[in-house]
Design a protein around this motif. Structure first.
Motif, PDB file in Angstrom:
ATOM      1  N   MET A   1      34.668  58.242  37.956  1.00  0.00           N
ATOM      2  CA  MET A   1      36.055  58.338  37.463  1.00  0.00           C
ATOM      3  C   MET A   1      36.424  57.152  37.717  1.00  0.00           C
ATOM      4  O   MET A   1      36.518  56.249  39.110  1.00  0.00           O
ATOM      5  CB  MET A   1      36.532  59.396  37.976  1.00  0.00           C
ATOM      6  N   ARG A   2      37.428  56.822  36.671  1.00  0.00           N
ATOM      7  CA  ARG A   2      37.826  55.299  37.078  1.00  0.00           C
ATOM      8  C   ARG A   2      38.994  55.343  36.118  1.00  0.00           C
ATOM      9  O   ARG A   2      38.378  55.750  34.667  1.00  0.00           O
ATOM     10  CB  ARG A   2      36.627  54.292  36.356  1.00  0.00           C
ATOM     11  N   ILE A   3      39.911  54.475  36.426  1.00  0.00           N
ATOM     12  CA  ILE A   3      40.915  54.512  35.726  1.00  0.00           C
ATOM     13  C   ILE A   3      41.540  52.243  35.675  1.00  0.00           C
ATOM     14  O   ILE A   3      40.910  51.742  36.489  1.00  0.00           O
ATOM     15  CB  ILE A   3      42.512  54.674  36.322  1.00  0.00           C
ATOM     16  N   ILE A   4      41.433  51.998  34.275  1.00  0.00           N
ATOM     17  CA  ILE A   4      41.184  50.580  33.783  1.00  0.00           C
ATOM     18  C   ILE A   4      43.022  50.231  33.709  1.00  0.00           C
ATOM     19  O   ILE A   4      43.000  51.188  32.584  1.00  0.00           O
ATOM     20  CB  ILE A   4      40.620  50.233  32.857  1.00  0.00           C
ATOM     21  N   ARG A   5      44.010  49.870  34.159  1.00  0.00           N
ATOM     22  CA  ARG A   5      44.656  49.396  33.508  1.00  0.00           C
ATOM     23  C   ARG A   5      44.652  48.053  32.874  1.00  0.00           C
ATOM     24  O   ARG A   5      44.962  46.412  33.590  1.00  0.00           O
ATOM     25  CB  ARG A   5      45.844  48.741  34.738  1.00  0.00           C
ATOM     26  N   SER A   6      44.655  47.858  31.857  1.00  0.00           N
ATOM     27  CA  SER A   6      43.693  46.440  31.107  1.00  0.00           C
ATOM     28  C   SER A   6      45.162  46.180  31.234  1.00  0.00           C
ATOM     29  O   SER A   6      44.912  44.157  31.250  1.00  0.00           O
ATOM     30  CB  SER A   6      43.629  46.918  29.152  1.00  0.00           C
ATOM     31  N   LYS A   7      46.142  45.908  30.902  1.00  0.00           N
ATOM     32  CA  LYS A   7      46.984  44.938  30.968  1.00  0.00           C
ATOM     33  C   LYS A   7      47.405  44.462  32.313  1.00  0.00           C
ATOM     34  O   LYS A   7      47.665  43.040  32.055  1.00  0.00           O
ATOM     35  CB  LYS A   7      49.135  45.780  31.047  1.00  0.00           C
ATOM     36  N   ASP A   8      46.999  44.951  33.681  1.00  0.00           N
ATOM     37  CA  ASP A   8      46.807  43.863  34.857  1.00  0.00           C
ATOM     38  C   ASP A   8      45.510  43.207  34.809  1.00  0.00           C
ATOM     39  O   ASP A   8      45.329  42.164  35.665  1.00  0.00           O
ATOM     40  CB  ASP A   8      46.691  44.731  36.147  1.00  0.00           C
ATOM     41  N   PHE A   9      44.707  43.531  33.570  1.00  0.00           N
ATOM     42  CA  PHE A   9      43.108  42.553  33.836  1.00  0.00           C
ATOM     43  C   PHE A   9      43.231  41.010  33.359  1.00  0.00           C
ATOM     44  O   PHE A   9      43.859  41.170  32.866  1.00  0.00           O
ATOM     45  CB  PHE A   9      42.282  43.250  33.649  1.00  0.00           C
ATOM     46  N   THR A  10      43.031  40.295  34.828  1.00  0.00           N
ATOM     47  CA  THR A  10      42.451  38.805  33.972  1.00  0.00           C
ATOM     48  C   THR A  10      41.396  38.516  34.870  1.00  0.00           C
ATOM     49  O   THR A  10      40.445  39.335  35.762  1.00  0.00           O
ATOM     50  CB  THR A  10      43.748  38.133  35.138  1.00  0.00           C
ATOM     51  N   ALA A  11      40.447  37.312  34.467  1.00  0.00           N
ATOM     52  CA  ALA A  11      39.640  37.190  34.418  1.00  0.00           C
ATOM     53  C   ALA A  11      39.734  35.258  35.495  1.00  0.00           C
ATOM     54  O   ALA A  11      40.721  34.931  35.064  1.00  0.00           O
ATOM     55  CB  ALA A  11      38.564  37.059  33.647  1.00  0.00           C
ATOM     56  N   THR A  12      39.205  34.837  35.414  1.00  0.00           N
ATOM     57  CA  THR A  12      39.440  33.224  36.427  1.00  0.00           C
ATOM     58  C   THR A  12      38.271  32.483  35.051  1.00  0.00           C
ATOM     59  O   THR A  12      38.488  31.199  35.688  1.00  0.00           O
ATOM     60  CB  THR A  12      37.480  33.439  37.451  1.00  0.00           C
ATOM     61  N   ARG A  13      37.723  32.819  34.263  1.00  0.00           N
ATOM     62  CA  ARG A  13      37.573  32.240  32.743  1.00  0.00           C
ATOM     63  C   ARG A  13      38.024  32.929  31.403  1.00  0.00           C
ATOM     64  O   ARG A  13      38.017  33.849  31.549  1.00  0.00           O
ATOM     65  CB  ARG A  13      36.460  31.622  32.814  1.00  0.00           C
ATOM     66  N   ALA A  14      38.118  31.824  30.897  1.00  0.00           N
ATOM     67  CA  ALA A  14      37.973  32.537  29.568  1.00  0.00           C
ATOM     68  C   ALA A  14      37.462  33.465  28.600  1.00  0.00           C
ATOM     69  O   ALA A  14      35.719  32.734  29.207  1.00  0.00           O
ATOM     70  CB  ALA A  14      38.339  31.854  28.520  1.00  0.00           C
ATOM     71  N   TRP A  15      37.527  34.738  28.287  1.00  0.00           N
ATOM     72  CA  TRP A  15      35.935  35.379  28.532  1.00  0.00           C
ATOM     73  C   TRP A  15      35.318  36.093  29.322  1.00  0.00           C
ATOM     74  O   TRP A  15      34.549  36.655  28.980  1.00  0.00           O
ATOM     75  CB  TRP A  15      35.542  35.287  26.901  1.00  0.00           C
ATOM     76  N   GLY A  16      36.296  35.779  30.339  1.00  0.00           N
ATOM     77  CA  GLY A  16      35.479  36.865  31.630  1.00  0.00           C
ATOM     78  C   GLY A  16      35.881  38.432  31.516  1.00  0.00           C
ATOM     79  O   GLY A  16      36.179  38.932  30.582  1.00  0.00           O
ATOM     80  N   ALA A  17      35.038  38.953  31.300  1.00  0.00           N
ATOM     81  CA  ALA A  17      35.082  40.459  31.704  1.00  0.00           C
ATOM     82  C   ALA A  17      35.076  41.632  32.847  1.00  0.00           C
ATOM     83  O   ALA A  17      34.446  41.227  33.568  1.00  0.00           O
ATOM     84  CB  ALA A  17      33.687  40.981  30.669  1.00  0.00           C
ATOM     85  N   ASP A  18      35.039  42.817  32.342  1.00  0.00           N
ATOM     86  CA  ASP A  18      35.241  43.809  33.031  1.00  0.00           C
ATOM     87  C   ASP A  18      34.092  44.371  32.505  1.00  0.00           C
ATOM     88  O   ASP A  18      34.793  44.983  31.323  1.00  0.00           O
ATOM     89  CB  ASP A  18      36.448  44.480  33.395  1.00  0.00           C
ATOM     90  N   ASP A  19      32.628  44.633  32.883  1.00  0.00           N
ATOM     91  CA  ASP A  19      31.548  46.078  32.367  1.00  0.00           C
ATOM     92  C   ASP A  19      31.773  47.436  32.481  1.00  0.00           C
ATOM     93  O   ASP A  19      31.833  47.428  33.855  1.00  0.00           O
ATOM     94  CB  ASP A  19      30.174  45.169  32.893  1.00  0.00           C
TER      95      ASP A  19
END
Length: 103
Positions: A1-19
């Motif tokens: 189980m995992r909740i992802i708050r997309s609005k809070d997601f950032t990455a260290t580089r452009a097009w960084g991703a959370d798999d």
């Protein structure tokens, strides 16, 4: 189980991703970007859903370039062989579903 708050997601580089998931060879990834990607053709189909921000999606059909503006809630489906490139307007968060290993 995992909740992802997309609005809070950032990455260290452009097009960084959370798999988020790999289901039978199909990946679901949350991307953060503030820069365009590059023109490309995926190895398979791709679903591209804008969760935050605005993205100008450029694509070519029969050698003619088209641009569609995608806003929150819009989904772009790239069929096999669809050449395309995403240009965010500022920051954007995008959910991408595609074949594992696709570019």
């Amino acid at each position: 189980m995992r909740i992802i708050r997309s609005k809070d997601f950032t990455a260290t580089r452009a097009w960084g991703a959370d798999d988020i998931a790999n289901m039978g060879g199909t990946t679901t990834r949350l991307h953060w970007t503030d820069q365009p990607y590059r023109w490309h053709i995926n190895d398979g189909e791709e679903v591209f859903a804008v969760l935050d921000g605005t993205v100008d999606m450029h694509y070519r059909e029969l050698g003619v370039e088209h641009v569609v503006t995608l806003v929150v809630g819009d989904v772009f489906f790239a069929h096999v062989g669809c050449e395309h490139v995403a240009h965010p307007r500022g920051e954007a968060r995008i959910l991408v579903v595609e074949r594992d290993g696709s570019i």
